[in-house]
Design an enzyme around this catalytic site. Structure first.
Site, short mmCIF file in Angstrom:
data_model
loop_
_atom_site.label_atom_id
_atom_site.label_comp_id
_atom_site.label_asym_id
_atom_site.label_seq_id
_atom_site.Cartn_x
_atom_site.Cartn_y
_atom_site.Cartn_z
CG ASP A 130 -1.97 -1.04 1.36
OD1 ASP A 130 -2.61 -1.69 0.21
OD2 ASP A 130 -2.08 -1.00 2.64
NE ARG A 182 -4.62 -1.56 -4.55
CZ ARG A 182 -4.48 -2.16 -3.15
NH1 ARG A 182 -3.27 -0.77 -2.50
NH2 ARG A 182 -4.17 -3.30 -2.35
#
Ligand SMILES: Cc1cc2nc3c(=O)[nH]c(=O)nc-3n(C[C@H](O)[C@H](O)[C@H](O)COP(=O)(O)OP(=O)(O)OC[C@H]3O[C@@H](n4cnc5c(N)ncnc54)[C@H](O)[C@@H]3O)c2cc1C
Length: 312
Positions: A130, A182
């Protein structure tokens, strides 16, 4: 104003200790957090898998303060991978570098991530790093490019935030390296020096980078609940004959479940990010910051609860 207040609150640990004991806050958190244990997260994963939706599991926690906490987070991540493998659910893992000790010692964080990726490789499970606040972006990308991508290839991916002015440059470097990315708008409070102050610039950057990622990306993930941007991705893919199997949409647990199911029905790959654990407070505050209506929902529940108690 409201957004920055919630983002400020997300960093106040003492307030967390107070909120944690509040039943309503806990119940509200349960809308966005699958529960406090891996068993709870597995139940949520099975429910999503039953709808043909994949999952990325996230053990909540960030900015650990001791090496022991970091190695504890590493062991917990390894245990998640083992459970995914043992149970056979369609899930991968998302981790945060500050949870692995990035603030304490970069080498420790790198060693912890490597241990997780070794286990991920043994099981053939993908791990996403992340992206956190902008002060961590360069260190995250440096670690990714120099130590992770070469060793783990398609088993590891990273995140780019389109609110950051550097997003375009970073995406180009990742596309050139065939890395899995992402794309998100970005969830943190950032100064104008590094981030676009206007939402329209954040959205326009998302739209233009999604096109490049569709054309040249390695199974890109478009993580947003913004229907205009989702429509943009779909239209661009259709117009350029990019099949739906070459990318996926990602959404957050508890957010726009209707849209999650609709996208899957339309034949798109959909993955839901499923956070769980006891450290849910900063995550909850970021979700409140994203949507003031959620605050109204929480206050409304409080009012109903108070009224209900008086009536009974
Ligand atoms: C799978 C996934 C992974 C993510 N990983 C990261 C990461 O690694 N780093 C990072 O910085 N950020 C991450 N994010 C968060 C992201 O940056 C945004 O903060 C978040 O997705 C909200 O932005 P949006 O794209 O949905 O657009 P917005 O413009 O914020 O919202 C579009 C619409 O979606 C709906 N919506 C959005 N948020 C909510 C909510 N909380 N509750 C209810 N409705 C909502 C609203 O109807 C809103 O009008 C991730 C998001 C997803 C979906």
């Amino acid at each position: 104003m409201l957004r920055s207040s919630f983002l400020w609150l997300s960093e106040q640990r003492s307030i967390f200790e107070f909120i944690k004991r509040n039943g309503l806050a806990r119940r509200f958190a349960s809308r966005f957090v699958a529960g406090e244990t891996l068993d709870h997260a597995m139940t949520a994963t099975r429910e999503l898998n039953a709808k043909d939706i994949s999952v990325s599991l996230d053990l909540l926690g960030e900015s650990v303060t001791t090496p022991e906490e970091a190695t504890g987070a590493r062991d917990a991540a390894v245990a998640i991978l083992d459970r995914i493998q043992a149970v056979g659910v369609r899930a991968n893992l998302s981790i945060k570098l500050t949870q692995m000790g990035l603030d304490l010692d970069q080498a420790l964080a790198a060693a912890n991530v490597t241990a997780i990726l070794e286990r991920a490789r043994a099981h053939g499970i993908f791990v996403r790093i992340d992206m956190e606040a902008s002060e961590y972006v360069q260190r995250t990308l440096d670690l990714f490019h120099t130590q992770l991508l070469g060793a783990y290839g398609d088993l590891v991916g990273v995140v780019i935030q389109t609110m950051l002015r550097r997003a375009e440059t970073d995406v180009e470097a990742l596309l050139a390296a065939r890395a899995r990315v992402r794309l998100v708008k970005g969830a943190y409070q950032e100064p104008d020096s590094v981030a676009f102050p206007a939402k329209r610039d954040v959205d326009a950057t998302f739209a233009s980078l999604s096109e490049r990622m569709l054309e040249r990306g390695n199974y890109p993930a478009f993580a947003t609940h913004d229907e205009r941007l989702i429509t943009h991705v779909k239209r661009y893919a259709r117009a350029h004959d990019i099949p739906a199997e070459r990318f996926e949409f990602q959404l957050l647990y508890g957010v726009r479940r209707d849209l999650q199911e609709q996208l899957r029905r339309e034949g798109y790959n959909v993955r839901v990010y499923v956070p769980y654990g006891t450290e849910w407070y900063p995550y909850l505050m970021r979700r409140l910051a994203e949507r003031p209506a959620n605050v109204a929902f929480m206050v409304g529940s409080l009012a109903r609860e108070t009224f209900g108690r008086r009536a009974s």
